[in-house]
Every structure is written in C-alpha cells, then in structure tokens.
Design a protein around this motif. Structure first.
Motif, PDB file in Angstrom:
ATOM      1  N   SER A  13      37.752  50.697  43.456  1.00 51.28           N
ATOM      2  CA  SER A  13      38.413  49.503  43.203  1.00 51.28           C
ATOM      3  C   SER A  13      39.749  49.449  43.936  1.00 51.28           C
ATOM      4  O   SER A  13      39.828  48.421  44.177  1.00 51.28           O
ATOM      5  CB  SER A  13      38.919  49.603  41.668  1.00 51.28           C
ATOM      6  N   THR A  72      38.948  46.715  34.639  1.00 49.32           N
ATOM      7  CA  THR A  72      37.683  46.247  34.523  1.00 49.32           C
ATOM      8  C   THR A  72      36.619  46.879  35.007  1.00 49.32           C
ATOM      9  O   THR A  72      35.603  46.985  34.318  1.00 49.32           O
ATOM     10  CB  THR A  72      37.857  44.611  35.417  1.00 49.32           C
ATOM     11  N   ASN A  73      36.566  47.244  36.117  1.00 54.79           N
ATOM     12  CA  ASN A  73      35.331  47.884  36.595  1.00 54.79           C
ATOM     13  C   ASN A  73      34.928  49.258  35.962  1.00 54.79           C
ATOM     14  O   ASN A  73      33.749  49.330  35.749  1.00 54.79           O
ATOM     15  CB  ASN A  73      35.632  48.346  38.273  1.00 54.79           C
ATOM     16  N   ASN A  78      38.845  48.463  47.533  1.00 56.41           N
ATOM     17  CA  ASN A  78      38.497  46.767  47.395  1.00 56.41           C
ATOM     18  C   ASN A  78      39.696  46.076  46.911  1.00 56.41           C
ATOM     19  O   ASN A  78      39.397  44.773  46.476  1.00 56.41           O
ATOM     20  CB  ASN A  78      37.104  46.720  46.656  1.00 56.41           C
ATOM     21  N   ARG A  79      40.681  46.587  46.524  1.00 58.89           N
ATOM     22  CA  ARG A  79      41.771  45.773  45.864  1.00 58.89           C
ATOM     23  C   ARG A  79      41.372  45.046  44.446  1.00 58.89           C
ATOM     24  O   ARG A  79      41.617  43.793  44.393  1.00 58.89           O
ATOM     25  CB  ARG A  79      42.308  44.895  46.903  1.00 58.89           C
ATOM     26  N   GLN A  80      40.438  45.698  43.853  1.00 54.73           N
ATOM     27  CA  GLN A  80      40.017  45.160  42.583  1.00 54.73           C
ATOM     28  C   GLN A  80      40.849  45.880  41.607  1.00 54.73           C
ATOM     29  O   GLN A  80      41.357  46.986  41.684  1.00 54.73           O
ATOM     30  CB  GLN A  80      38.597  45.226  42.492  1.00 54.73           C
ATOM     31  N   ASN A  81      40.599  45.336  40.285  1.00 56.60           N
ATOM     32  CA  ASN A  81      41.326  45.875  39.185  1.00 56.60           C
ATOM     33  C   ASN A  81      40.314  47.092  38.446  1.00 56.60           C
ATOM     34  O   ASN A  81      39.344  46.861  38.131  1.00 56.60           O
ATOM     35  CB  ASN A  81      41.357  44.816  38.105  1.00 56.60           C
ATOM     36  N   GLU A 100      34.756  55.129  40.743  1.00 58.71           N
ATOM     37  CA  GLU A 100      34.935  53.785  40.634  1.00 58.71           C
ATOM     38  C   GLU A 100      36.329  53.221  40.727  1.00 58.71           C
ATOM     39  O   GLU A 100      36.718  52.281  41.294  1.00 58.71           O
ATOM     40  CB  GLU A 100      34.423  53.401  39.022  1.00 58.71           C
TER      41      GLU A 100
END
Lengths: 411, 265
Positions: free
Chosen positions: B242, B251-252, B245-248, B238
């Motif tokens: 993340s 949170t994930n 996908n340049r997500q945090n 994960e």
C-alpha cells in the motif's frame, strides 16, 4: 563481586544457564533453536573429551592450518620506539591468513560428526567466511555465507576467495549492511534450516555453545605461544603484555586463554577495540566506552545501543571489528578486571600499519593494526625488560582496496 | 475469565477458530497503525502488536520491513503503549498481545515494563528470544499482573519439553507451524501441522493453542480446526504494498482481514 576461577578454562566458567559471572552470555534464542543448540552442546561436550576427535583436530591444525604459527621479535620496531621489547605472534601465517581458520575447521569437523551436509556462517572482514568456505570444501560440506553488502564491497579479495571455494555468498541489505546484520540473517537462516544445516558463528559471540566452541578452537594460539615464550626466554618473563584487537573477541580469547591464571602484574591482557573514525561519534568499542548490558544475537553482553534497546550503528575502518557487541567472555574479563580494554581510532590503526610495515617485513591487516597502535603508544613508556607481544591475527591482503584509498602512494 | 480466554470462548461458540492478527506498532505511521488496529478489530478476535526491534533474529523479510519502517518513523516504546491505550479506549477494543524481543524489555526493566503493560491495557506478551525455562521468572511476574505470558512451541520441541511448557503456560500457547522465520511459505502439509497440533492439544485440552507462521488467505481454511490462527506477514506485506502504491493501508489491510475471517466461518 564476580570472580574468575583458577585452573578451569574460561569457556567453562559459566553457570548452568550458560552465564559467565552470572550475567554474561546465556541463550536468548527462539524456541525453534532450543533443540539444535542443545544437540550441538551435547555433541561438543562429548567430542572435546574424545581422544580420537582431539587427534583428528590436532592433525588438521598441524597439517592443514600449519600450526604452530611463528613467534618473532620485531627488533626494528622495538629499537625505533626505544622502550619495551616487541614481539609478534604471526597467526596470519595460518592457512587462509587469519585465526578464523581454527574455529572454521572445528565447526566443520563437528558438522561432519553431526551428519549435517550444509554449513552456514556469517562474516564481517570476510575471513570467517573465507575460512569456513575453505574448510567446508576440504570436508565436503556445502557452504553458505552471509555477509553485509557494505562489507562485500570493502573486502572484495575475501569475497572472491569464498566464491572460488564454491561457497554461496549471500549479501545482506538490511540495517547497516555490516557484520551485525550478517549474523542476524545467518541466525534467521538457521531457524529455517536447522534440520539439515550446521551453523558456525564466526566469533566468540552468540548463544553459549558457540562462544565455547570458538574459544576452544582459537585456544590453540596461546598453547603454541606459551611453549614459544618458554623456549625463547627459558621461563615466562616477569613483565609481559599481551595485546590483541577485539571485535567479537575470538582471537583475543585464543591468544590469552593459557595466561588468564597468571597475575595481572606479570601478564597483562590488553584488548583494543575499534574506536572508529577520529571525527565521528560512531565506534565499535562497547567495552572501552562503557556500553550497557544488553541482549544481542542470543547472548547478554555489553552492547552499543540506545536507551530503548535498539542496537546502534557502528563504524570502523576494520570490517572485522565493526560489531556493536562483544563476547560475554570479554565482558567477564573486563568486570573481573583481569583484562584491560581500550580503543584505537581508524587513523591510529592506519598510522600503526604504516610504521610497522615500514620497519618490519610483516603485513598485519587493519584488525591487528589496532593492537599495534596500542603497542606503539605504550612501548616507549615501558622499560626494556617489558615484553610486549602482539597477536598479528590477520593478513592485510584483504585490505588492499582500503589501504590504497587511504594511504595511496605514501605506503 | 481473561479477555484472551473470553475471545477464544466466543469463537468456539461459533464453531470457528479465533483469528489473530499481527501488525507492527508505528507501521506505516503511528497514526495509521492505530487506525489499522481499530479497523481490523471488527473482524479479528485478538490483535497482536509488534514493538519493533532493529536486530530481529527470527523475523522474515515482511515483518522486518514493517519494523524498519516503524523505527524510521521514530516509534518509541512509549508510543507503542499509547497506541495500545488509544485502541483499548476505542469502540470495538479486542484483547491485545504485545510481541517483541527481550532486549527492549530488559532495558526498560522487567517490572517497569510489565507495570506499564498493565496500565496500558495489554492482555498478553510474546517474547521471541526468551525461551522456556529462562522465561519462567518473567512469566510469573506477568501472571501476577494478570497478563498472559504466551509460550511458544515449535516442530523441534521434544515431547518432554512440550509437557513442561504446557504445564507452565497461561491462557494461550503459540505453535510455530514449521522451521521458518515469520512469513515463510508453508512448507509442511496442513495435515502434518494439525497432527502435531492435536498432540499438543491432547496434553491439556483447556489451553488455547494457536498456529502461526505461513498462514495466508490461501492456507488459512485448511487449518481451521485449530483454536486460533495467527496472520502476520501477509498483513505487513499488504502495508508495504500500500505504501509503495500510495494507497491507504487501512482499507487494504482491513479487506484482507475481512476475507480471512470469511474463510474460517
């Protein structure tokens, strides 16, 4: 002070925990591999004293590998250098073109006895992989070879050979994409498939039993050599130097094993590691450069590493020597001062290759070219009564592309 | 009672297995890995932290990627300890188990390493390539400092060996569910895994036996009878996703741990 014992093969001079000299070797393996390693150890200890197994081994060594490989004098090279008399043990004549065939053949024989259908191995220069694929084909085993992506590119002829033998060559993209990563990936594969798969470690490295099996297999080289020296000189000469390249150290151990009990003054053992490119700080010479003791691939040995214990990247023109660790057996020989270790740079190895192939009708690969570099360096300083013997343990066919790129039309 | 034992007891009182997470120190960065720990600690009972090694012989692709990423970020052993210290000072600290390969401990020196573990608040240690009985001395040294040395048991471990290992084990024993590196797909049925688990458990009911390898959101519920369940590769994967996908990742990863927790309630 650790000491060598006489009249006991070096591969058996370890303690009950698998350590040579109390600190080299051992079994630093995940729990899952404890049982398969133990099973293999029990099987090997039984087989190595079993007459019919020995007979089988000797049959294949003779009729399949082509033992004995020849022992020749390099007269022109000796004359050119004007010092010691230089000989070569042409192990590259072995079926497949290098010493790796001994270990591969024995491993396949063991795998058959163990009832395994699959055999898996690592390779750097591609020889260990090529030989394993050959032996696997001969003995009806399915074969998988792990090889660093960088090595796949630079040793293409051997990759082609593996594929031709029906092996599944798995490129390893992690880390430096060389032998060190191939061995790791191979061990990981074995962790997941140890129930039906036999693992062949390609050199005298890895958990204790793999050091032993490999050493037991390559020891054939020095059994032949001892006989050949005696018939050439009537007795063992007073001043002999046995020079061998050292990556993991399987050919060097095989070349030396019969001579370890001799006094250093009579038979000197010289191991030549890969010094890497002249202009680079990177190398693959843990023994020469005083690397610290560490744990790599299941064994304690001198390892090129940083202060945190991360394994260092290595660099060598010779894929077969391009490995940050070395056999625990060579660490033991170094610390007992029985063998001397030095290194040759890429450039020295290339120069040696050029000179040797110019003068003689042999074609040593880049690995033994490191050993020739040392022979060329010391021979002029030695008297004519000194006998230098180089183990020409691999054939340069696999180095076709590198030699062409580096030497062009000069060769 | 050790914090590790206490965590198991608490979970048992609620009639659920303890949830153990594994993430790599320094992944995706030093700061983020601490944030991840602090955040998932709300739902996890024990947190395992990997100290990354660049030649791991028993880790699958997901954990390797995490380890390489952490090393690329320049993570050092001292950073791993500082992450542990900061986590232990946070609002919801959980027991911490460090996990890694022996060479890094060896270079540090056994005693030195154990002392710093103690000072930083480490509760347990897993050393992947230091098997029984070779680990006996090291395990003793850990015990002296009240650090649990966690023994591993695998499907290849014989009964005789298992008995010895359990006898010499501390608070927790780690059962490797199948022949695999970390992150492999569960290739053995949960019934078979639990059968072996029960066998181990029957050797000494007081030991906390956790099951690891191949545990994901899909498989966790089927193994909920165990004392504890470890999820590692699914979390590392994960983090990789993340980052891609340049997500945090905080949170994930927290969302996954939250969902895992729900499945074993």
């Amino acid at each position: 002070m650790i000491k060598l014992k006489k009249k006991i093969p070096l591969i058996d001079q370890h303690d009950k925990n698998g350590f040579w000299g109390g600190k080299f070797g051992g079994n630093f393996i995940p729990e899952t591999l404890k049982k398969p390693v133990e099973d293999l150890s029990i099987l090997f200890e039984r087989l190595r004293y079993n007459k019919s197994f020995i007979k089988q081994r000797d049959y294949h060594f003779k009729n399949y590998i082509g033992s004995p490989t020849s022992f020749i004098k390099l007269q022109k090279l000796s004359n050119h250098l004007g010092g010691a008399q230089i000989y070569a043990k042409m192990v590259s004549e072995a079926n497949g073109g290098a010493h790796k065939i001994y270990n591969a053949t024995v491993h396949c024989l063991i795998a058959k006895k163990a009832g395994k259908k699959y055999v898996v191995g690592d390779t750097g220069a591609g020889y260990a992989g090529k030989m394993l694929s050959m032996a696997a084909k001969r003995f009806g085993l399915k074969c998988k070879i792990f090889m660093g992506a960088k090595d796949i590119k630079r040793q293409k002829p051997n990759v082609d050979a593996m594929k031709k033998n029906g092996a599944n060559v798995v490129p390893v993209y992690s880390g430096s994409q060389t032998l060190v990563d191939a061995v790791s990936e191979c061990m990981r594969y074995w962790v997941s498939n140890c129930d039906n798969t036999h693992m062949c470690v390609g050199s005298t490295v890895g958990p204790n039993i793999f050091v032993k099996i490999c050493g037991w297999s390559t020891a054939q080289i020095s059994r032949e050599l001892k006989f050949q020296i005696q018939s050439e000189f009537k007795k063992i000469p007073k001043k002999v130097k046995l020079i061998n390249c050292v990556g993991g150290g399987s050919s060097a151990y095989g070349f030396w094993s019969e001579f370890i009990d001799y006094e250093k003054k009579q038979i000197e053992l010289i191991g030549v590691e890969a010094g890497g490119p002249r202009s680079s700080k990177l190398h693959a010479a843990p023994l020469t450069n005083g690397a610290k003791l560490g744990i790599l691939h299941g064994a304690a040995a001198y390892v090129c590493q940083n202060s945190e214990g991360q394994i260092n990247e290595t660099d060598s023109i010779s894929a077969g020597l391009d490995y940050p660790g070395v056999s625990p057996i060579h660490c033991f020989l170094k610390d007992t001062k029985r063998a001397r270790y030095t290194s040759a740079t890429d450039e020295h190895a290339l120069d040696a290759y050029k000179l040797v192939t110019k003068l003689e009708k042999i074609n040593p690969s880049l690995e033994p070219s490191h050993a020739f570099a040392e022979a060329i360096k010391i021979a002029p300083k030695l008297g004519k009564n000194t006998i230098i013997i180089v183990n020409s343990c691999g054939d340069a066919k696999k180095d076709r592309d590198i030699l062409k790129a580096r030497l062009g039309n000069n060769k | 009672m050790s914090l590790i034992n206490l965590a198991f007891k608490k979970a048992k009182n609620k009639k659920r297995p303890a949830l153990l997470t594994y993430t790599v120190a320094g992944d995706s960065s030093k700061k983020k890995s601490l944030e991840i720990l602090k955040s998932i600690a709300k739902y996890a009972d024990i947190c395992e932290i990997g100290f990354p090694h660049n030649t791991p012989i028993a880790d699958g692709g997901q954990i390797q990627s995490s380890a390489y990423r952490a090393l690329k970020n320049g993570i050092k052993i001292k950073d791993v300890f500082s992450i542990v210290r900061d986590f232990k000072r946070s609002a919801t600290p959980k027991p911490i188990i460090l996990m890694g390969y022996y060479n890094m401990i060896y270079q540090y020196g056994d005693n030195n390493f154990i002392n710093i573990c103690k000072k930083s608040g480490v509760d347990g240690l897993i050393v992947v390539d230091l098997p029984y009985p070779e680990n006996k001395d090291f395990a003793k040294k850990c015990k002296k400092k009240n650090i649990s040395f966690i023994q591993l048991v695998s499907p290849t471990t014989s009964l005789i060996r298992m008995k010895k290992i359990i006898m010499d084990s501390h608070d927790m024993v780690y059962y490797i569910s199948m022949l695999s590196t970390t992150g492999g797909k569960l290739k053995v049925s949960p019934e078979k895994i639990l059968k072996k688990y029960n066998k181990i458990k029957s050797l000494n009911k007081n030991k906390n036996i956790v099951i690891g390898f191949g545990i994901t959101e899909k498989t966790i519920a089927s193994l909920r009878k165990a004392d504890g369940l470890v999820v590692g590769s699914a979390l590392c994967k994960e983090i990789s996703k993340s980052v891609e996908n340049r997500q945090n990742p905080v949170t994930n990863v927290t969302n996954i741990v939250k969902r895992l927790r729900k499945k074993i309630l």
